[in-house]
Write a protein that holds these residues in place. Structure first.
Motif, PDB file in Angstrom:
ATOM      1  N   MET A  24     -13.405  -4.073  -3.347  1.00  0.00           N
ATOM      2  CA  MET A  24     -12.281  -4.996  -3.388  1.00  0.00           C
ATOM      3  C   MET A  24     -11.234  -4.595  -2.351  1.00  0.00           C
ATOM      4  O   MET A  24     -10.912  -3.410  -2.190  1.00  0.00           O
ATOM      5  CB  MET A  24     -11.650  -5.014  -4.782  1.00  0.00           C
ATOM      6  CG  MET A  24     -12.637  -5.236  -5.925  1.00  0.00           C
ATOM      7  SD  MET A  24     -13.615  -6.757  -5.801  1.00  0.00           S
ATOM      8  CE  MET A  24     -12.340  -7.989  -6.070  1.00  0.00           C
ATOM      9  N   ASP A  25     -10.690  -5.595  -1.671  1.00  0.00           N
ATOM     10  CA  ASP A  25      -9.702  -5.423  -0.617  1.00  0.00           C
ATOM     11  C   ASP A  25      -8.323  -5.205  -1.235  1.00  0.00           C
ATOM     12  O   ASP A  25      -7.797  -6.080  -1.932  1.00  0.00           O
ATOM     13  CB  ASP A  25      -9.704  -6.668   0.267  1.00  0.00           C
ATOM     14  CG  ASP A  25      -8.741  -6.579   1.435  1.00  0.00           C
ATOM     15  OD1 ASP A  25      -8.007  -5.579   1.549  1.00  0.00           O
ATOM     16  OD2 ASP A  25      -8.711  -7.535   2.242  1.00  0.00           O
ATOM     17  N   CYS A  26      -7.736  -4.036  -0.980  1.00  0.00           N
ATOM     18  CA  CYS A  26      -6.409  -3.726  -1.506  1.00  0.00           C
ATOM     19  C   CYS A  26      -5.315  -3.847  -0.442  1.00  0.00           C
ATOM     20  O   CYS A  26      -4.216  -3.308  -0.618  1.00  0.00           O
ATOM     21  CB  CYS A  26      -6.393  -2.317  -2.097  1.00  0.00           C
ATOM     22  SG  CYS A  26      -7.340  -2.155  -3.624  1.00  0.00           S
ATOM     23  N   SER A  27      -5.594  -4.580   0.628  1.00  0.00           N
ATOM     24  CA  SER A  27      -4.574  -4.779   1.657  1.00  0.00           C
ATOM     25  C   SER A  27      -3.265  -5.329   1.099  1.00  0.00           C
ATOM     26  O   SER A  27      -2.185  -4.933   1.569  1.00  0.00           O
ATOM     27  CB  SER A  27      -5.107  -5.695   2.758  1.00  0.00           C
ATOM     28  OG  SER A  27      -6.234  -5.131   3.394  1.00  0.00           O
ATOM     29  N   PRO A  28      -3.294  -6.227   0.108  1.00  0.00           N
ATOM     30  CA  PRO A  28      -2.028  -6.736  -0.434  1.00  0.00           C
ATOM     31  C   PRO A  28      -1.137  -5.655  -1.050  1.00  0.00           C
ATOM     32  O   PRO A  28       0.062  -5.891  -1.223  1.00  0.00           O
ATOM     33  CB  PRO A  28      -2.484  -7.750  -1.491  1.00  0.00           C
ATOM     34  CG  PRO A  28      -3.824  -8.207  -1.032  1.00  0.00           C
ATOM     35  CD  PRO A  28      -4.448  -6.977  -0.435  1.00  0.00           C
ATOM     36  N   PHE A  29      -1.697  -4.512  -1.380  1.00  0.00           N
ATOM     37  CA  PHE A  29      -0.881  -3.408  -1.889  1.00  0.00           C
ATOM     38  C   PHE A  29       0.110  -2.927  -0.834  1.00  0.00           C
ATOM     39  O   PHE A  29       1.159  -2.379  -1.157  1.00  0.00           O
ATOM     40  CB  PHE A  29      -1.789  -2.265  -2.364  1.00  0.00           C
ATOM     41  CG  PHE A  29      -1.065  -1.107  -2.980  1.00  0.00           C
ATOM     42  CD1 PHE A  29      -0.421  -1.236  -4.197  1.00  0.00           C
ATOM     43  CD2 PHE A  29      -1.040   0.137  -2.346  1.00  0.00           C
ATOM     44  CE1 PHE A  29       0.243  -0.157  -4.775  1.00  0.00           C
ATOM     45  CE2 PHE A  29      -0.391   1.218  -2.912  1.00  0.00           C
ATOM     46  CZ  PHE A  29       0.260   1.073  -4.140  1.00  0.00           C
ATOM     47  N   GLY A  30      -0.257  -3.108   0.435  1.00  0.00           N
ATOM     48  CA  GLY A  30       0.671  -2.831   1.524  1.00  0.00           C
ATOM     49  C   GLY A  30       0.684  -1.412   2.041  1.00  0.00           C
ATOM     50  O   GLY A  30       1.542  -1.059   2.854  1.00  0.00           O
ATOM     51  N   GLU A  31      -0.278  -0.583   1.619  1.00  0.00           N
ATOM     52  CA  GLU A  31      -0.324   0.807   2.080  1.00  0.00           C
ATOM     53  C   GLU A  31      -1.768   1.217   2.336  1.00  0.00           C
ATOM     54  O   GLU A  31      -2.677   0.765   1.644  1.00  0.00           O
ATOM     55  CB  GLU A  31       0.272   1.761   1.042  1.00  0.00           C
ATOM     56  CG  GLU A  31       1.718   1.495   0.692  1.00  0.00           C
ATOM     57  CD  GLU A  31       2.220   2.421  -0.404  1.00  0.00           C
ATOM     58  OE1 GLU A  31       1.933   3.643  -0.326  1.00  0.00           O
ATOM     59  OE2 GLU A  31       2.861   1.929  -1.347  1.00  0.00           O
ATOM     60  N   ASP A  32      -1.945   2.082   3.317  1.00  0.00           N
ATOM     61  CA  ASP A  32      -3.249   2.699   3.535  1.00  0.00           C
ATOM     62  C   ASP A  32      -3.314   3.979   2.722  1.00  0.00           C
ATOM     63  O   ASP A  32      -2.295   4.478   2.219  1.00  0.00           O
ATOM     64  CB  ASP A  32      -3.444   2.977   5.034  1.00  0.00           C
ATOM     65  CG  ASP A  32      -4.906   3.098   5.435  1.00  0.00           C
ATOM     66  OD1 ASP A  32      -5.771   3.190   4.540  1.00  0.00           O
ATOM     67  OD2 ASP A  32      -5.181   3.095   6.651  1.00  0.00           O
ATOM     68  N   TRP A  33      -4.524   4.528   2.591  1.00  0.00           N
ATOM     69  CA  TRP A  33      -4.700   5.772   1.820  1.00  0.00           C
ATOM     70  C   TRP A  33      -4.407   6.945   2.752  1.00  0.00           C
ATOM     71  O   TRP A  33      -5.289   7.596   3.278  1.00  0.00           O
ATOM     72  CB  TRP A  33      -6.088   5.842   1.224  1.00  0.00           C
ATOM     73  CG  TRP A  33      -6.585   4.613   0.522  1.00  0.00           C
ATOM     74  CD1 TRP A  33      -7.883   4.184   0.483  1.00  0.00           C
ATOM     75  CD2 TRP A  33      -5.853   3.661  -0.264  1.00  0.00           C
ATOM     76  NE1 TRP A  33      -8.002   3.033  -0.255  1.00  0.00           N
ATOM     77  CE2 TRP A  33      -6.761   2.678  -0.733  1.00  0.00           C
ATOM     78  CE3 TRP A  33      -4.505   3.518  -0.598  1.00  0.00           C
ATOM     79  CZ2 TRP A  33      -6.373   1.604  -1.520  1.00  0.00           C
ATOM     80  CZ3 TRP A  33      -4.118   2.434  -1.383  1.00  0.00           C
ATOM     81  CH2 TRP A  33      -5.036   1.504  -1.833  1.00  0.00           C
ATOM     82  N   SER A  34      -3.125   7.223   2.926  1.00  0.00           N
ATOM     83  CA  SER A  34      -2.611   8.137   3.950  1.00  0.00           C
ATOM     84  C   SER A  34      -1.792   9.251   3.318  1.00  0.00           C
ATOM     85  O   SER A  34      -1.595   9.297   2.089  1.00  0.00           O
ATOM     86  CB  SER A  34      -1.723   7.352   4.916  1.00  0.00           C
ATOM     87  OG  SER A  34      -0.586   6.848   4.209  1.00  0.00           O
ATOM     88  N   GLU A  35      -1.280  10.131   4.165  1.00  0.00           N
ATOM     89  CA  GLU A  35      -0.395  11.192   3.697  1.00  0.00           C
ATOM     90  C   GLU A  35       0.787  10.617   2.927  1.00  0.00           C
ATOM     91  O   GLU A  35       1.168  11.131   1.871  1.00  0.00           O
ATOM     92  CB  GLU A  35       0.110  12.004   4.894  1.00  0.00           C
ATOM     93  CG  GLU A  35       1.089  13.107   4.530  1.00  0.00           C
ATOM     94  CD  GLU A  35       1.582  13.878   5.738  1.00  0.00           C
ATOM     95  OE1 GLU A  35       2.682  14.459   5.648  1.00  0.00           O
ATOM     96  OE2 GLU A  35       0.885  13.904   6.767  1.00  0.00           O
ATOM     97  N   GLU A  36       1.375   9.536   3.449  1.00  0.00           N
ATOM     98  CA  GLU A  36       2.530   8.935   2.795  1.00  0.00           C
ATOM     99  C   GLU A  36       2.150   8.366   1.423  1.00  0.00           C
ATOM    100  O   GLU A  36       2.897   8.509   0.445  1.00  0.00           O
ATOM    101  CB  GLU A  36       3.121   7.837   3.677  1.00  0.00           C
ATOM    102  CG  GLU A  36       3.768   8.330   4.957  1.00  0.00           C
ATOM    103  CD  GLU A  36       2.761   8.780   6.015  1.00  0.00           C
ATOM    104  OE1 GLU A  36       3.149   9.576   6.892  1.00  0.00           O
ATOM    105  OE2 GLU A  36       1.579   8.333   5.964  1.00  0.00           O
ATOM    106  N   PHE A  37       0.994   7.729   1.367  1.00  0.00           N
ATOM    107  CA  PHE A  37       0.526   7.162   0.094  1.00  0.00           C
ATOM    108  C   PHE A  37       0.385   8.246  -0.967  1.00  0.00           C
ATOM    109  O   PHE A  37       0.955   8.142  -2.065  1.00  0.00           O
ATOM    110  CB  PHE A  37      -0.808   6.453   0.321  1.00  0.00           C
ATOM    111  CG  PHE A  37      -1.546   6.092  -0.933  1.00  0.00           C
ATOM    112  CD1 PHE A  37      -1.179   4.989  -1.680  1.00  0.00           C
ATOM    113  CD2 PHE A  37      -2.626   6.855  -1.368  1.00  0.00           C
ATOM    114  CE1 PHE A  37      -1.857   4.638  -2.847  1.00  0.00           C
ATOM    115  CE2 PHE A  37      -3.313   6.518  -2.529  1.00  0.00           C
ATOM    116  CZ  PHE A  37      -2.931   5.405  -3.269  1.00  0.00           C
TER     117      PHE A  37
END
Length: 285
Positions: A24-37
């Motif tokens: 499932m596409d979680c782009s609408p969450f507005g964040e990538d799975w990154s250090e900040e996330f």
């Protein structure tokens, strides 16, 4: 949860794999799975968001490329000789304290991407490893509290060029850091889904032949020890990856030694963490 990232290399989008196996596409969450996330309590925020939004998400075709489930971390830290039989096959003593070395974050790639045998390489090798993803900044962490800093786990192939690693002077990082030398995934599994990361079967085959088959119960240094130890020497940042070492069965340890050649297919997996598969190809300018 199982975190994925999908799409073309360098343009990946965030997603999840659902319990029934859908992407499932979680782009609408507005964040990538990154250090900040990870550093901003992202996993809990994502879980809460999914409660109301999961039915509105777009399903992704299983034909879509998967990238690394973690956006490029600040560092990939590897642990050497962390299975006793691997130390023996390497002709080295089992370490009394963890051996750590760096792997360039630019070596990161997707779990089904091709592994590129570097220019002038004769000894490109395979290593199935349990990778630990850090969930929050860790400095001077005790063993007792170390697991609080773990976000989850991934399958990692710590691809290694043995001649570069051992005979080109300097540190092991030279043999560990070529582009595509860190296939990660297929997904990051959050730690709540893994009852005991120290009781997981891990395995690897080359062209269908079983060459590595072991269990994380055989780690010389367990995950709390590694997180605590490494945090005494550097900050572990959210999203950082610790690759915990490989069991016996690497090409360097075979008699005679055997290394990857163009067209070889490496398949590897860890119980509960999925299966990855890579084709070896020669470097082309």
């Amino acid at each position: 949860m199982k975190l994925i990232r999908f799409g073309a290399f360098g343009k990946e989008q965030p997603g999840i794999e659902t319990p029934d196996g859908k992407w499932m596409d979680c782009s609408p969450f507005g964040e990538d799975w990154s250090e900040e996330f990870f550093g901003e309590n992202g996993l809990e925020r994502l879980q809460s968001w999914l409660v109301s939004e999961i039915d509105n998400l777009k399903e992704i075709s299983k034909e879509t490329r998967l990238g690394s489930p973690i956006k490029r971390p600040s560092k990939i830290i590897c642990v050497g000789l962390n299975y006793s039989l691997h130390a023996k096959e390497s002709g080295m003593a089992v370490p009394e304290i963890p051996i750590i070395f760096m792997k360039a974050s630019s070596s990161l790639c997707g779990p089904f991407d091709e592994v590129v045998i570097p220019k002038n390489s004769q000894k490109t090798d395979w290593e199935v490893e349990l990778a630990v993803v850090i969930g929050k900044k860790a400095n001077y962490v005790s063993k007792e509290e170390a697991m609080e800093y773990v976000a989850g786990y991934c399958v990692h192939n710590d691809v290694s060029e043995r001649d570069f690693q051992l005979h080109h002077g300097g540190q092991w990082v030279k043999g560990k850091s070529a582009d595509t030398f860190a296939p990660l995934g297929p997904y990051m599994v959050t730690k709540d889904e893994i009852k005991d990361p120290h009781k997981l079967r891990l395995w690897l085959t080359v062209n269908g032949e079983s060459l590595q088959d072991s269990n994380t119960a055989d780690l010389v240094f367990d995950i709390p020890t590694l997180v605590s130890h490494i945090s005494q020497y550097m900050s572990l940042l959210p999203g950082d990856v610790i690759s915990t070492g490989t069991p016996s069965g690497v090409g360097m340890g075979l008699k005679p030694p055997r290394y990857l050649k163009e067209g070889d297919i490496v398949e590897l997996g860890i119980e509960g963490l999925g299966v990855a598969k890579q084709k070896a190809v020669n470097y082309k300018a």
